[in-house]
Design an enzyme around this catalytic site. Structure first.
Site, PDB file in Angstrom:
ATOM      1  N   ALA A  45       0.794  -1.244   0.069  1.00 10.59           N
ATOM      2  CA  ALA A  45       0.113  -0.105   0.114  1.00 10.59           C
ATOM      3  C   ALA A  45       0.785   1.178  -0.095  1.00 10.59           C
ATOM      4  O   ALA A  45       0.452   2.288  -0.333  1.00 10.59           O
ATOM      5  CB  ALA A  45      -1.014  -0.069   1.142  1.00 10.59           C
ATOM      6  N   GLU A  54      12.169 -10.383  -9.621  1.00 12.20           N
ATOM      7  CA  GLU A  54      13.621 -10.860  -9.859  1.00 12.20           C
ATOM      8  C   GLU A  54      14.250 -10.423  -8.561  1.00 12.20           C
ATOM      9  O   GLU A  54      15.275 -11.485  -8.106  1.00 12.20           O
ATOM     10  CB  GLU A  54      14.256  -9.832 -10.826  1.00 12.20           C
TER      11      GLU A  54
END
Ligand code: THU
Length: 135
Positions: A45, A54
């Protein structure tokens, strides 16, 4: 062979927590020993606190005691194939080199094969720094 990695990447992508961007990503790092480490993006958020796929895959590799990327698959829903963000190109660079293959995938195929050097030319890497304990 590719198909197994694509399945792993797809499974990782399906676990992505991306309610803000609706852009799920999966990544699979393959090490020289053939071990695989998967990651997905995990958003927050507080937007800048989100992590890329990755990043998660690389962290899983390192916590397992491995520090070398032989090649890496990155997948998104994009039919032209995922491409790693600038920060992740640098994170991959830490454990790979200019020749390392990077496979940019859609959900069903490797759409492009590039090298890390093509994605991140003239990279800044560990070789520019003295490692800890070195004279
Ligand atoms: N994302 C990745 O996981 N890897 C990348 O290399 C590109 C961007 C994620 C971050 C964010 O959760 C979403 O994709 C949209 O930017």
């Amino acid at each position: 062979m590719n198909k197994d990695y694509l399945t792993l990447a797809n499974n990782a992508m399906s676990k992505a927590y991306a309610p803000y961007s609706n852009y799920p990503v999966g990544a699979v790092v393959v090490t020289p020993s053939g071990d695989t480490f998967a990651g997905c993006n995990v958003e927050n958020a507080s937007y800048p606190e989100g992590h890329c796929a990755e990043t998660a895959a690389i962290a899983a590799m390192v916590v397992a005691g491995q520090q070398r990327i032989d090649h890496i698959y990155i997948m998104s829903q994009d039919l032209t194939g995922a491409t790693p963000c600038g920060g992740c190109r640098q994170r991959i660079r830490e454990f790979a080199d200019a020749q390392t293959p990077v496979y940019l995938c859609s959900p069903t195929a490797v759409e492009k094969q590039v090298t890390l050097g093509e994605l991140l030319p003239h990279a800044f890497g560990p070789e520019f720094l003295q490692t800890a304990g070195e004279e």
